[in-house]
Design a protein around this motif. Sequence first.
Motif, PDB file in Angstrom:
ATOM      1  N   VAL A   5      50.276  41.958  16.778  1.00 26.09           N
ATOM      2  CA  VAL A   5      50.063  42.276  18.547  1.00 26.09           C
ATOM      3  C   VAL A   5      49.054  41.308  18.826  1.00 26.09           C
ATOM      4  N   VAL A   6      49.069  40.531  19.922  1.00 19.52           N
ATOM      5  CA  VAL A   6      48.015  39.847  20.611  1.00 19.52           C
ATOM      6  C   VAL A   6      47.867  40.497  21.986  1.00 19.52           C
ATOM      7  N   ILE A   7      46.815  39.944  22.796  1.00 19.73           N
ATOM      8  CA  ILE A   7      46.665  40.242  24.144  1.00 19.73           C
ATOM      9  C   ILE A   7      46.911  39.100  24.966  1.00 19.73           C
ATOM     10  N   LYS A   8      47.828  39.105  25.595  1.00 21.35           N
ATOM     11  CA  LYS A   8      48.431  37.880  26.480  1.00 21.35           C
ATOM     12  C   LYS A   8      47.347  37.734  27.686  1.00 21.35           C
ATOM     13  N   SER A   9      47.220  38.941  28.208  1.00 20.55           N
ATOM     14  CA  SER A   9      46.028  38.835  29.481  1.00 20.55           C
ATOM     15  C   SER A   9      45.523  40.329  29.775  1.00 20.55           C
ATOM     16  N   ILE A  10      44.540  40.340  30.408  1.00 22.01           N
ATOM     17  CA  ILE A  10      44.106  41.580  31.161  1.00 22.01           C
ATOM     18  C   ILE A  10      44.584  41.340  32.539  1.00 22.01           C
ATOM     19  N   ARG A  11      45.508  42.667  32.735  1.00 24.57           N
ATOM     20  CA  ARG A  11      46.272  42.518  34.221  1.00 24.57           C
ATOM     21  C   ARG A  11      45.164  43.196  35.010  1.00 24.57           C
ATOM     22  N   SER A  12      44.262  44.092  34.910  1.00 23.58           N
ATOM     23  CA  SER A  12      43.450  44.464  35.902  1.00 23.58           C
ATOM     24  C   SER A  12      42.213  45.205  35.099  1.00 23.58           C
ATOM     25  N   LEU A  13      41.125  45.262  35.846  1.00 21.05           N
ATOM     26  CA  LEU A  13      40.074  45.913  35.168  1.00 21.05           C
ATOM     27  C   LEU A  13      38.846  46.340  36.356  1.00 21.05           C
ATOM     28  N   SER A  14      38.502  47.643  36.151  1.00 17.36           N
ATOM     29  CA  SER A  14      37.699  47.894  37.367  1.00 17.36           C
ATOM     30  C   SER A  14      36.540  48.894  36.798  1.00 17.36           C
ATOM     31  N   ILE A  15      35.430  49.066  37.787  1.00 19.25           N
ATOM     32  CA  ILE A  15      34.445  49.695  36.971  1.00 19.25           C
ATOM     33  C   ILE A  15      34.317  50.678  38.482  1.00 19.25           C
ATOM     34  N   THR A  16      34.033  51.849  38.168  1.00 24.26           N
ATOM     35  CA  THR A  16      33.730  52.839  39.193  1.00 24.26           C
ATOM     36  C   THR A  16      32.607  54.143  38.668  1.00 24.26           C
ATOM     37  N   LYS A  17      32.119  54.691  39.647  1.00 26.36           N
ATOM     38  CA  LYS A  17      31.148  55.739  39.451  1.00 26.36           C
ATOM     39  C   LYS A  17      31.251  56.501  40.791  1.00 26.36           C
ATOM     40  N   GLY A  18      32.025  57.472  40.741  1.00 23.92           N
ATOM     41  CA  GLY A  18      32.216  58.467  41.837  1.00 23.92           C
ATOM     42  C   GLY A  18      33.210  57.874  42.638  1.00 23.92           C
ATOM     43  N   ASP A  19      32.756  57.570  44.189  1.00 16.62           N
ATOM     44  CA  ASP A  19      33.453  56.936  45.016  1.00 16.62           C
ATOM     45  C   ASP A  19      32.859  55.425  45.253  1.00 16.62           C
ATOM     46  N   ILE A  20      32.151  55.103  44.277  1.00 13.96           N
ATOM     47  CA  ILE A  20      31.617  53.531  44.332  1.00 13.96           C
ATOM     48  C   ILE A  20      32.529  52.801  43.142  1.00 13.96           C
ATOM     49  N   GLY A  21      32.955  51.836  43.624  1.00 15.70           N
ATOM     50  CA  GLY A  21      33.565  50.938  42.614  1.00 15.70           C
ATOM     51  C   GLY A  21      33.652  49.264  42.953  1.00 15.70           C
ATOM     52  N   TYR A  22      34.136  48.589  42.175  1.00  8.38           N
ATOM     53  CA  TYR A  22      34.470  47.169  42.235  1.00  8.38           C
ATOM     54  C   TYR A  22      35.657  46.838  41.238  1.00  8.38           C
ATOM     55  N   THR A  23      36.381  45.882  41.691  1.00 10.44           N
ATOM     56  CA  THR A  23      37.473  45.472  40.894  1.00 10.44           C
ATOM     57  C   THR A  23      37.060  44.182  40.064  1.00 10.44           C
ATOM     58  N   VAL A  24      36.862  43.977  38.907  1.00  7.59           N
ATOM     59  CA  VAL A  24      36.490  42.879  38.176  1.00  7.59           C
ATOM     60  C   VAL A  24      37.700  41.852  37.918  1.00  7.59           C
ATOM     61  N   VAL A  25      38.695  42.433  37.362  1.00  5.15           N
ATOM     62  CA  VAL A  25      40.006  41.338  37.286  1.00  5.15           C
ATOM     63  C   VAL A  25      41.034  42.190  38.137  1.00  5.15           C
ATOM     64  N   ASP A  26      41.796  41.146  38.824  1.00  2.65           N
ATOM     65  CA  ASP A  26      42.690  41.850  39.796  1.00  2.65           C
ATOM     66  C   ASP A  26      44.042  42.005  39.225  1.00  2.65           C
ATOM     67  N   ASP A  27      45.120  42.270  39.700  1.00  2.00           N
ATOM     68  CA  ASP A  27      46.178  42.670  39.116  1.00  2.00           C
ATOM     69  C   ASP A  27      47.094  41.488  38.565  1.00  2.00           C
ATOM     70  N   SER A  28      46.743  40.221  39.313  1.00  2.00           N
ATOM     71  CA  SER A  28      47.331  38.803  38.532  1.00  2.00           C
ATOM     72  C   SER A  28      46.544  38.455  37.450  1.00  2.00           C
ATOM     73  N   GLY A  29      45.641  39.154  36.997  1.00  2.00           N
ATOM     74  CA  GLY A  29      44.777  38.830  35.949  1.00  2.00           C
ATOM     75  C   GLY A  29      43.525  37.789  36.146  1.00  2.00           C
ATOM     76  N   ASP A  30      43.213  37.433  37.097  1.00  2.00           N
ATOM     77  CA  ASP A  30      41.990  36.624  37.460  1.00  2.00           C
ATOM     78  C   ASP A  30      40.943  37.323  38.057  1.00  2.00           C
ATOM     79  N   ALA A  31      39.676  36.730  37.664  1.00  2.79           N
ATOM     80  CA  ALA A  31      38.411  37.346  37.759  1.00  2.79           C
ATOM     81  C   ALA A  31      38.310  37.500  39.283  1.00  2.79           C
ATOM     82  N   THR A  32      37.744  38.332  39.902  1.00 11.57           N
ATOM     83  CA  THR A  32      37.582  38.676  41.226  1.00 11.57           C
ATOM     84  C   THR A  32      36.559  37.822  41.752  1.00 11.57           C
ATOM     85  N   ASN A  33      35.418  37.414  41.065  1.00 10.29           N
ATOM     86  CA  ASN A  33      34.468  36.653  41.278  1.00 10.29           C
ATOM     87  C   ASN A  33      33.948  35.878  40.210  1.00 10.29           C
TER      88      ASN A  33
END
Length: 165
Positions: free
Chosen positions: A36-64
């Motif tokens: 089994v291989v990883i085809k893509s990362i579909r989403s990735l976020s980092i959160t702490k309490g109510d603070i957070g940001y999206t690193v990889v969006d639902d389409s698999g692209d880096a947000t920044n």
Amino acid sequence: LCDAATRDCVDSNSDASKVKSNSAFAICAYTDSENVVIKSIRSLSITKGDIGYTVVDDSGDATNALFTSLSNMGSNREVVVTRMLSIFYGDEDINGTSNVRVAGKALLEFASGRMRQLVSFNEVDVRSLQETEGAGESAFDFDVQLDSAEIDEAGTAAKMSGYAM
């Protein structure tokens, strides 16, 4: 967390597992199977309490793309490198923790690409080949420990700036 060059996991009890403010760190996604291989990362976020940001969006692209990069994908061990933003440092009292939560989804597929399986045809004993589904999604989440010395320094600086007004 892992070493981006070797893709080896970092010992969770070592200082290397504590992330400093605004420093780059590597997140490894891996499967235990060679089939089994990883085809893509579909989403990735980092959160702490109510603070957070999206690193990889639902389409698999880096947000920044300035501070996030993804490995080429297609193996059983892939890497996302990003920066730990300073918004997570300051007071340890956000949910009483010095950890952030990393959560995401990985799209997995069989290593050989497409696989076939035997199926019955109209409930007759004729055996035929049918294409299996190409990929499936798997969710993951884990905590990352922030460097507590930096949390204390940022909190003290924030409190002192409040008195300077």
